[in-house]
Design an enzyme around this catalytic site. Structure first.
Site, PDB file in Angstrom:
ATOM      1  N   CYS A   1     -16.832 -46.597  -4.449  1.00 18.85           N
ATOM      2  CA  CYS A   1     -17.168 -46.630  -3.018  1.00 18.85           C
ATOM      3  C   CYS A   1     -18.032 -47.840  -2.658  1.00 18.85           C
ATOM      4  O   CYS A   1     -17.925 -48.374  -1.554  1.00 18.85           O
ATOM      5  CB  CYS A   1     -17.895 -45.345  -2.622  1.00 18.85           C
ATOM      6  SG  CYS A   1     -16.867 -43.867  -2.698  1.00 18.85           S
TER       7      CYS A   1
ATOM      8  N   GLU B   1     -19.269 -38.369   2.463  1.00 17.87           N
ATOM      9  CA  GLU B   1     -19.397 -39.675   1.811  1.00 17.87           C
ATOM     10  C   GLU B   1     -18.032 -40.343   1.901  1.00 17.87           C
ATOM     11  O   GLU B   1     -17.094 -39.957   1.207  1.00 17.87           O
ATOM     12  CB  GLU B   1     -19.827 -39.511   0.351  1.00 17.87           C
ATOM     13  CG  GLU B   1     -21.206 -38.904   0.169  1.00 17.87           C
ATOM     14  CD  GLU B   1     -22.328 -39.843   0.560  1.00 17.87           C
ATOM     15  OE1 GLU B   1     -22.057 -41.037   0.821  1.00 17.87           O
ATOM     16  OE2 GLU B   1     -23.481 -39.397   0.622  1.00 17.87           O
TER      17      GLU B   1
ATOM     18  N   GLY C   1     -14.573 -38.848   0.097  1.00 15.31           N
ATOM     19  CA  GLY C   1     -13.198 -39.322   0.179  1.00 15.31           C
ATOM     20  C   GLY C   1     -13.028 -40.316   1.309  1.00 15.31           C
ATOM     21  O   GLY C   1     -13.964 -41.018   1.698  1.00 15.31           O
TER      22      GLY C   1
ATOM     23  N   GLU D   1     -11.273 -50.456   3.606  1.00 16.62           N
ATOM     24  CA  GLU D   1     -11.781 -50.319   2.240  1.00 16.62           C
ATOM     25  C   GLU D   1     -10.632 -50.588   1.270  1.00 16.62           C
ATOM     26  O   GLU D   1      -9.643 -49.851   1.236  1.00 16.62           O
ATOM     27  CB  GLU D   1     -12.345 -48.917   2.011  1.00 16.62           C
ATOM     28  CG  GLU D   1     -12.921 -48.733   0.616  1.00 16.62           C
ATOM     29  CD  GLU D   1     -13.510 -47.347   0.409  1.00 16.62           C
ATOM     30  OE1 GLU D   1     -14.494 -47.220  -0.342  1.00 16.62           O
ATOM     31  OE2 GLU D   1     -12.984 -46.377   1.002  1.00 16.62           O
TER      32      GLU D   1
END
Length: 476
Positions: free
Chosen positions: A283, A249, A229, A377
């Protein structure tokens, strides 16, 4: 009538106190009523998992392998049904959903194979003075209860990357799926039951992360926490977990370098796929593209042209490339970040608009290095393109990030490929392909704020076990 999904604890469906309505992000239609676990439910699931582990830890490797292989076979047989679940609850295009199911089947098969490969090593005791007449070896043993908190973007395969290795290693597991995509995980309850997994080894408790996180990370029976997450939630999980084994992660803003001498025609399609597959909600989606000055104008023109050809539509339309992002909250964030980037000088080469809950695939140039779309991100259909003069300059800019998950570099020069591979500060460097490339048996994990630990079935399995050294004195 909308189906109600309960909690799966101890091999049985348990009635929760409350339910929440799950909706399709693309159409906003109601899909199901999802039971919401409370801390007491999480504790019950952990206790059941601990109780089941006492027997499951002694299951022979071949028995665990057979269970996982049967799971893979069932999912393969029902893959179309599973793909439709992904498309409904996550708004992933049906083509991408089928690809995810193919990988999910493969991940469980890798897990079945790795269950049989739990090797230790012999230590040469007599290599040290005082080590004569002693036999030394190591073995890996299961930890106990693993708690797993999973994301929405690959609701079957990223769950498989936690559940598969945990069971292969002989652990039990408590799974809290993403709030947006719980159906994929709940579907697994009966699949594992049919495959012969003992009751209580796998427990599935949908619910709110902030409600359940303390129980899932702090309970004394919990020996390992694995979370995928955001960085912000990852920090909280790390603080709560203490000295427990931990895998985090936490995402990235992956750079992709296109060096001089590259054939542009060979990279356009892959670049578009890497930037906009599943609306950029990956991701290792490409977020920053660095193109050598000699190729920049040609690349940008063709990249924008191909991006404009992407089809916006229903997840169930075979031609669709772009669908709704996962939530209105995510869409609002993306719009805010885009507006800020434009105010800070960015140019919108294409896209930027919104259609319902869909953001058009967006290409930005002249992006300020302090903009959120560069620093953070994005996790949406937006990519930044930059020119560069030297490979060193591109690598330095790529490394100017708090993240370090995957990076990619295209170059016809073997020497420059090795140069870039050594200097890029990421857990994975993908040479002559996009950073979005991943297969399910490779080690996968990041540097810096992209997390700690590694996934990829064999590597995840190792992180879910303890290594024990044993020495036996064989003589005087």
């Amino acid at each position: 009538m909308t189906k109600k999904w309960k909690l799966w604890i101890g091999g049985k469906w348990r009635e929760p106190k409350d339910y929440e309505t799950l909706t399709n992000p693309h159409t906003e239609e109601e899909l199901a009523e999802i039971g919401q676990a409370e801390p007491a439910d999480a504790v019950e699931a952990i206790v059941e998992a601990h109780r089941s582990f006492q027997k499951f830890r002694d299951y022979p490797a071949h028995a665990r392998a057979k269970i996982l292989a049967k799971v893979a076979a069932i999912l393969e047989e029902r893959s179309d049904e599973c793909a439709k679940i992904i498309a409904k609850e996550g708004a992933k295009s049906i083509r991408n959903a089928r690809e995810e199911m193919s990988r999910t089947v493969q991940t469980y098969r890798f897990s079945a194979e790795e269950a049989k490969r739990n090797y230790g090593e012999r230590i040469p005791m007599d290599a040290a003075e005082g080590g004569e007449n002693r036999f030394g070896y190591t073995k890996r043993t299961p930890l106990g209860v693993v708690t797993a908190i999973t994301p929405f973007n690959f609701p079957f395969n990223l769950v498989a990357h936690k559940v598969g290795p945990a069971i292969a290693a002989g652990n039990s597991i408590v799974l809290k799926p993403a709030e947006q995509t719980p159906l994929s995980s709940l579907f697994l309850a009966e699949v594992f039951k049919e495959a012969g997994l003992p009751a209580g080894v796998l427990n599935i408790i949908p619910g709110k992360g902030d409600v359940l996180s303390e129980a899932l990370t702090k309970h004394p029976y919990v020996k390992k926490v694995t979370f995928t997450g955001s960085v912000e939630v990852g920090y909280t999980v790390q603080q709560q977990a203490g000295f427990r084994k931990l895998t985090l992660e936490l995402g990235s803003n992956s750079p992709f370098i296109i060096d001089e001498g590259v054939d542009i025609d060979q990279v356009i399609e892959r670049s578009v796929q890497g930037a906009f597959s599943f609306n950029g909600q990956v991701c290792i989606s490409i977020q920053r593209i660095y193109v050598h000055q000699s190729l920049y104008e040609a690349f940008l023109e063709r990249f924008v042209t191909r991006t404009n050809q992407l089809v916006i539509g229903s997840p169930f339309d075979e031609k669709t490339n772009i669908t709704a992002v996962i939530s209105k909250k995510s869409l609002e964030r993306l719009q805010t970040w885009l507006d800020e980037a434009i105010q800070e000088g960015a140019n919108v080469e294409c896209g930027g608009g919104v259609q319902g809950n869909v953001m058009e695939p967006t290409v930005l140039t002249n992006v300020n290095r302090d903009s959120k779309v560069f620093r953070n991100e994005i996790f949406g259909p937006m990519v930044c393109v930059f020119p560069f003069d030297t490979l060193e300059e591109a690598i330095d800019d790529a490394n100017d990030s708090r993240y370090g998950l995957n990076s990619g570099v295209m170059t016809p020069s073997l020497e420059r490929a090795f140069y870039a591979a050594e200097r890029l500060e990421t857990g994975g460097v993908i040479v002559n392909d996009i950073p979005t490339y991943r297969i399910d048996n490779m080690p996968y994990g990041g540097w810096k704020d992209s997390g700690v630990g590694r996934e990829g079935v064999k590597y995840a399995m190792r992180e879910m076990m303890e290594q024990k050294f044993i020495s036996i004195k064989t003589g005087d």
